[in-house]
Each structure stands twice: as C-alpha cells, then as structure tokens.
Design an enzyme around this catalytic site. Structure first.
Site, PDB file in Angstrom:
ATOM      1  N   ALA A  26      -4.589   1.696 -13.152  1.00 32.93           N
ATOM      2  CA  ALA A  26      -4.571   0.246 -13.325  1.00 32.93           C
ATOM      3  C   ALA A  26      -3.909  -0.168 -14.634  1.00 32.93           C
ATOM      4  O   ALA A  26      -3.372  -1.272 -14.757  1.00 32.93           O
ATOM      5  CB  ALA A  26      -5.996  -0.301 -13.278  1.00 32.93           C
ATOM      6  N   THR A  27      -3.921   0.740 -15.628  1.00 30.65           N
ATOM      7  CA  THR A  27      -3.402   0.358 -16.944  1.00 30.65           C
ATOM      8  C   THR A  27      -2.125   1.091 -17.327  1.00 30.65           C
ATOM      9  O   THR A  27      -1.428   0.652 -18.234  1.00 30.65           O
ATOM     10  CB  THR A  27      -4.450   0.653 -18.035  1.00 30.65           C
ATOM     11  N   ALA A  28      -1.818   2.224 -16.650  1.00 26.51           N
ATOM     12  CA  ALA A  28      -0.683   3.022 -17.101  1.00 26.51           C
ATOM     13  C   ALA A  28      -0.190   3.931 -15.998  1.00 26.51           C
ATOM     14  O   ALA A  28      -0.847   4.129 -14.974  1.00 26.51           O
ATOM     15  CB  ALA A  28      -1.063   3.842 -18.334  1.00 26.51           C
ATOM     16  N   LEU A  77       3.335  11.577 -12.303  1.00 29.22           N
ATOM     17  CA  LEU A  77       2.185  12.452 -12.083  1.00 29.22           C
ATOM     18  C   LEU A  77       0.956  11.697 -11.625  1.00 29.22           C
ATOM     19  O   LEU A  77       0.040  12.279 -11.062  1.00 29.22           O
ATOM     20  CB  LEU A  77       1.844  13.210 -13.378  1.00 29.22           C
ATOM     21  N   GLY A  78       0.916  10.415 -11.865  1.00 28.10           N
ATOM     22  CA  GLY A  78      -0.247   9.623 -11.494  1.00 28.10           C
ATOM     23  C   GLY A  78      -0.077   8.190 -11.951  1.00 28.10           C
ATOM     24  O   GLY A  78       0.647   7.902 -12.913  1.00 28.10           O
ATOM     25  N   VAL A 110       1.529   7.918 -15.639  1.00 31.00           N
ATOM     26  CA  VAL A 110       1.739   9.180 -16.355  1.00 31.00           C
ATOM     27  C   VAL A 110       2.942   9.889 -15.748  1.00 31.00           C
ATOM     28  O   VAL A 110       3.018  10.080 -14.527  1.00 31.00           O
ATOM     29  CB  VAL A 110       0.486  10.074 -16.278  1.00 31.00           C
ATOM     30  N   ASP A 160     -16.036   7.314 -16.278  1.00 29.72           N
ATOM     31  CA  ASP A 160     -15.112   7.299 -15.136  1.00 29.72           C
ATOM     32  C   ASP A 160     -14.785   8.729 -14.706  1.00 29.72           C
ATOM     33  O   ASP A 160     -13.627   9.097 -14.550  1.00 29.72           O
ATOM     34  CB  ASP A 160     -13.830   6.539 -15.492  1.00 29.72           C
TER      35      ASP A 160
END
Length: 703
Positions: free
Chosen positions: A29-31, A25-26, A33, A134
């Site tokens: 930079a860190t994960a 889904l997306g 989904v 953000d």
C-alpha cells in the site's frame, strides 16, 4: 517456435543503486520493492521505493520504520544498508507458497527453519520492546546463503511499535486474514470498542502464519473470502479452544471446524503432535487461555532440543518420525511409540541392523547420547506376537480432485488452472516417493527381522549343543553313581547276608533317573524342533529374496508440461492461441496420467507387496516365538540338570555319612573279633566303602 515479448521496464537509479521497474519483487500500500544492484560492488539488494504521496520524512510511518530498522540487528530481521534493505533472493514466503510445489505447505525441513528463524526474530524484537503488528508470509523473506541454505527474516516494520513508549495501542493495522479478533472487529467491521491491544496481537498472527506455512492455506475461510466479513469474525471470535481451523464451503453453510492439520499437509505425524497444540495456543481468542510469549519461546526451544528418530511400523507400513526429549531413555522412547501406535511397550520389538535396540545402546543412555548412525538410520518396529491373520488396509493417499476443464478457453483462468493442476501433481509426486519408501522398507524390514531370528537361532543351536553335552556328562555321572551304590550294596550283602536299607532305598527310587531320562528326551525333541524350524526358514528365504521395489519397474516421474504467462495474453497471435489450446489438452491428459501412476500403479504395487510381506513377517514372528520356545526349553533342561545335580550332591553327602558310619561299625567289629584278622573280601569291602574312594570315583566321573 513461438516466442513472447520480453517485458521492458524503466531503468532507474539513485546515488548508489540502480534497478529496473520490470523487476518487481512485491507491491504494498505504501511502496514497491524492486530487485536492484549496488553501483560500486554489484551486490544484489532490494530497493524499496515509496509511492509519490508518501515521501520519506513526510509520512511518519515510513520514517519510523527506517529509524527502527537502523537500531535492529539480528540474523532473522531484515537489515538496512543506509536507506536500502538487503536483498533476499529467495523471495517472500508468500511468493514461495504461491508456487505449485508448496501449494499444500512447506516440507518438514523448511517448515522447521521458518518456525525456528521467525521465533528467533520475534524473541529479539520482544527483548528490544518492539511489536511488529503485520506478521504474515508476505513479510517473511527467504535469504539464500552461499552454500544454498535458507535463512528466513522478518521484514516490513511500517506498522511496528515500540512498547517502551506505550504498553497498549489503539491504532489499527495489519492484513485481514491474520488479524487478532479484537483488531478485526474494530478495523474491518468498524464496530465501536474501547479495547486496548498489547503485544499479544503478534501471537495470533504468528499462529495463522505458521498454519498457512504448514498447509498452504489459511486456517479460517468463510465462503466468499474477504467479502464475507461477518462470518469471518464469527469464526475467529467464537471458535472453541483447541480448534485450529474453520471453513465454510457454501453460502450460509455450516462451519467445519478442525482440531488437526489437514491430510494434505506434508508434515510428519510426529511433528503434527508437537505443532497442533502450539497453533491452538497461539490462535486462542480468549486472552486468559492464549499462549504467552515465554511459553511460545520455551516450546520452540524445547522442540529444537528434541532428538528426531525415524521408526518404520512394519505392520501398518508407516514411517513414524518421533521428536523425543533428549533426556528420555529407551523406555521413554517405547512409551512414545506406544502413544502413536497400538503396540504397548511390552509388545514392541525394535531392531536396527538386525540387532535389538536394547543391545545396541544401553537402555539407560539418554536418547540425545545415542550414536549418530542410530539417529540417521531407520529403526524397524514389529509386534512380538501376531494377533491378526490378515494384513490391515493401508492408508490411501488423499489427493484433492483436479479442477474441471471447461470447454471455454480463458487465458487468465487457465493460468490458475495450470497452477492448481501442477500443485496436485507435486502432491502426487510426494506420495509416489512415500509409497516407494514404504516398499523399500517392507523389503529391508523383513531382512532385518530374519537376520535377527537367524542370529538368535544360531545362538540357540550353540546353547543346545552345550546342553546336550552337559546332559550326556550328567548321564555318565548318574550311571557311575548308581553303579557304585549297587556295588556297595552287593558287598554289604556278601558280608552281612542282607542289603543295607539306605542304599536299597536309593536303588529302588527311580525318580531321579526318570527325570534325567525325560530331560534326555526333551533335549532330543528340542533338537528336532530347531532343525525343522531352520529348514522352514531356509525354504522361505528364496521367496523373500525375489521381492524388489516393484514400483521402480515403471517411471513415476512427474514433469511440468504446462507453463503459460498470462501477462502476455494481449500479445498472443493466432498461432500462440492454438499452441495454448494444444498445451491445455496435453495438461488434461497429463493430469489423468499422473493420477493413474499413483492410484493405478504405485499404491496397488505397495499394497500387494505389503500383503506378501505381512504374511512372511507373520511367519517370522511365529518363528521368533518358536525360537524363544527353544531357548526356554533349553533353559528348562539346564535348570532340570542343575536341580538333579544338586539333588545328587545331597545324596552323595548322605552316602558319605552312611559309608563313614558303616566303616566305623566294621572297625568296631574288627576290634572285637577273636581272630584278629580280616578276610580279603572284608579288606576289599573296607576299601570300597571308604569315603575317599567313593567320593573320588564320583568326582573323577563327574569331570
């Protein structure tokens, strides 16, 4: 028939959830989904899987995000189930804006939902003492309810900070295009600065986000995009107050500043008037001039309380969407209309269902209390007087040119080419709907105006009949009065051998009778004028009834005919490449057809209809002024009759006094007479001159 291989990912699971790595889904930079399912219930969720080097509990940022989400609970804030977040099947706003139908921004209803929901989420965060840091379309998720409604939720709190710990912060985070100028200077340009940042940095990001959602594009765009960092900083830091966009079209070129939303934006003119100053206040580099949170939340609250009305400005064939303060009355509505058009309140004729708006609602009633049928119906606006003889040129749709089709075939570039073409196709479809709506309103609007004129002319005719009847009765009264006065004068002449001066003066004064004769003539003139006006309107009726929605005679549907998934380009066979080439040619042909439907058919049909409608409505407006003339002349004759009646009443009173004086004189003569009797002629004169007989005759005749 060609088929493409299905992308197969790896099935993964945790203790309670399962997901496939192909269903992304997306990615951040860190994960990453993924779309997942709860094992027990099958409920759809979003599974956020952090990268290997960022394990939960080791990187403080991610642990802080989860702890923060655990204590936040609001409809417009993404919720946390244990460790997993809820799934928003509508995807992110960024994903929506990348779809062709939203390339030029969201439609008005969805934009308002984003505005209301995001501001509600921000207000909750503000009360909780949290700044997001953000905010961008990618961090706003769309949740679809069971009944199909949309709820927008803020997500990704990896950069969030609790202001109860520190009122200012120095750590840098966010996405370049949405960064406050102060943060951009330090985080992107790496320039030394001791500036501290507070919660206002979210306000700037909100302004950029709302502009992006309203237009489908970023407000500040240097040539070359992210790579041109110095120009980007110059744009966002040096822009003047009130400016909401700045774009550079070629390298080293000037900055084109904008104080209004672009013409391709789908928002109505009424909403633009509200949103534009709000965006300018949010995207203000000067902290002293920047909108405060309280002012921002208050603006959104006031917008939610406003009443939305649709008014069709007939002369310009423009649908006006007005957002009116709930406490405004009809005069306030007219002032708002005057600010959006060239018609002052005194020249506005507002009709709904063939009736003036001031007759449908009490002029002192607040707009919020207007009946529902008025709020959901179209109100038609006309000028009370036509000041121009030729139809004004209507505003033409602004369609960006289609991208150039090069001879070289590139699957990757063609995917973007198809997306841009489809985006313009949806914009063309939007304008075809608007032109059809304009044509429909032009047809219905002339019917509405004619209904009003017909009804008013009918009332004027009934009033004219009553006026003529009153004139006729007044004539009988005048004839009887002067007949009685003449008889009295003859009797007095027989008795005395000469006429009485007062009654002789009444009979010789022709003023009242001339005025009354003139009133009779004017009544006949008004009747002929009204009859001719009615005949003219009846003659025009068949012409207008032939109008129709001219554009509906041809199909204006635009269908997507080019879909290509560039992710399978390496699996394409020679046959697939030929199909791609044919589809590309069909796309180019379809683009030209889409544009020709709008510019070669829909818009010219609308313009022709508007020219006819303008001429016909011009005749109706003139007819309305003639109806008003009939009404005024009718009223003037009635006023004249009233004045004549009043004057006659005074003369009757004077006659009464004069007859009484003569009666007393004759009585004195009778008493002094030696004969002691009156002749029959004297008795008749006495009875005729008696006040009671004269008054009674006049009153009976007046009845």
């Amino acid at each position: 028939m060609s088929t493409y291989p299905v992308l197969k990912g790896i099935l993964q699971s945790s203790q309670n959830y399962t997901w496939n790595t192909a269903d992304s889904l997306g990615r951040g930079a860190t994960a990453v989904v993924y779309l997942g399912r709860e094992k027990g219930s099958g409920h759809v969720v979003a599974v956020k899987v952090f990268h290997e080097h960022l394990r939960i509990g080791q990187g403080g940022e991610d642990l802080r995000e989860l702890e923060l989400l655990r204590r936040l609970s609001h409809e417009n804030i993404i919720s946390l189930h244990s460790i997993e977040q809820e799934y928003c099947e509508g995807g992110s706003l960024y994903h929506m804006l990348d779809q062709p139908q939203y390339q030029y921004g969201l439609p008005e209803d969805q934009f308002l939902l984003v505005l209301y929901h995001v501001s509600a989420g921000m207000q909750y965060l503000r009360r909780a003492g949290v700044i997001h840091r953000d905010i961008k379309p990618g961090n706003i998720m769309r949740f679809l309810t069971d009944d199909g409604n949309s709820i927008y939720k803020l997500t990704d709190f990896g950069a969030a900070r609790d202001l109860s710990d520190e009122e200012n912060f120095t750590s840098l985070y966010g996405t370049e295009e949405y960064l406050h100028p102060g943060i951009y200077e330090r985080a992107v340009l790496r320039l030394p600065s001791e500036q501290l940042f507070d919660a206002k940095v979210d306000l700037w990001s909100l302004g950029v986000t709302f502009y992006h959602v309203a237009t489908g594009q970023l407000p500040f765009q240097p040539y070359g995009g992210r790579s041109n960092k110095e120009t980007m900083y110059r744009i966002i830091s040096r822009k003047e107050s009130g400016v909401i966009s700045g774009q550079q079209h070629f390298e080293g070129g000037p900055i084109h500043w904008g104080r209004e939303l672009p013409a391709t934006c789908l928002l109505s003119s009424g909403l633009r008037l509200v949103i534009t100053p709000l965006l300018a206040g949010l995207m203000e580099p000067d902290p002293a001039r920047m909108l405060t949170y309280e002012a921002f939340f208050n603006s959104i609250q006031q917008l939610q309380l406003k009443t939305e009305l649709s008014i069709f400005h007939y002369i310009s064939a423009t649908m006006l969407t007005l957002y009116i303060e709930p406490g405004c009355t009809l005069s306030g509505l007219q002032d708002c209309v005057a600010s959006m058009t060239d018609l002052p309140a005194s020249q506005q004729l507002l009709l709904i269902g063939g009736h003036p708006l001031e007759e449908v609602v009490d002029p002192m009633t607040p707009i919020a209390a207007f009946p529902t049928h008025i709020k959901i119906s179209t109100i038609y606006l006309y000028p009370r007087e036509m000041t121009v003889s030729e139809a004004p040129r209507l505003k033409q749709p602004e369609i960006p040119p289609f991208p150039e089709f090069l001879n070289i075939i590139d699957v990757d570039k063609d995917a973007r080419l198809a997306l841009n073409c489809l985006a313009r196709g949806h914009l063309i479809k939007h304008h075809t709907v608007l032109t059809n709506q304009q044509q429909q309103c032009l047809v219905e609007g002339q019917l509405c105006l004619r209904m009003y004129i017909d009804a008013r002319l009918k009332v004027a005719g009934e009033a004219l009949q009553q006026m003529q009847q009153q004139v006729a009765e007044s004539k009988k009264r005048f004839d009887m009065f002067y007949s009685c006065v003449q008889s009295v004068q003859l009797l007095l002449h027989s008795l005395r051998g000469h006429s009485d001066f007062y009654f002789q003066e009444i009979l010789q004064d022709e003023t009242l009778r001339k005025v009354h004769t003139k009133a009779e003539e004017r009544a006949e003139e008004i009747q002929r004028y009204r009859r001719g006006l009615q005949e003219k309107l009846d003659e025009a009726r068949p012409h207008a009834s032939q109008w129709g929605d001219l554009c509906c005679k041809q199909s204006c549907n635009i269908q997507n005919r080019f879909r290509r998934d560039k992710t399978v380009k390496n699996q394409m066979t020679a046959h697939d490449e030929n199909i791609h080439r044919f589809e590309r040619q069909k796309l180019q042909e379809h683009c030209m057809r889409m544009l020709s439907i709008l510019t070669g058919h829909c818009v010219p049909a609308r313009d022709r209809l508007h020219t006819q409608a303008f001429s016909f409505v011009g005749m109706l407006v003139k007819a309305l002024s003639r109806v008003i003339k009939v009404e005024r002349n009718n009223e003037s004759v009635l006023n004249c009759q009233q004045l004549l009646s009043t004057r006659l009443d005074k003369i009757e009173v004077k006659c009464h006094e004069e007859v009484k004086r003569l009666q007393q004189e004759m009585q004195r003569q009778e008493r002094s007479s030696d004969s002691g009797y009156c002749t029959t002629l004297e008795d008749d004169a006495y009875q005729m001159l008696s006040c009671g007989s004269l008054s009674r005759n006049l009153k009976e005749e007046a009845k």
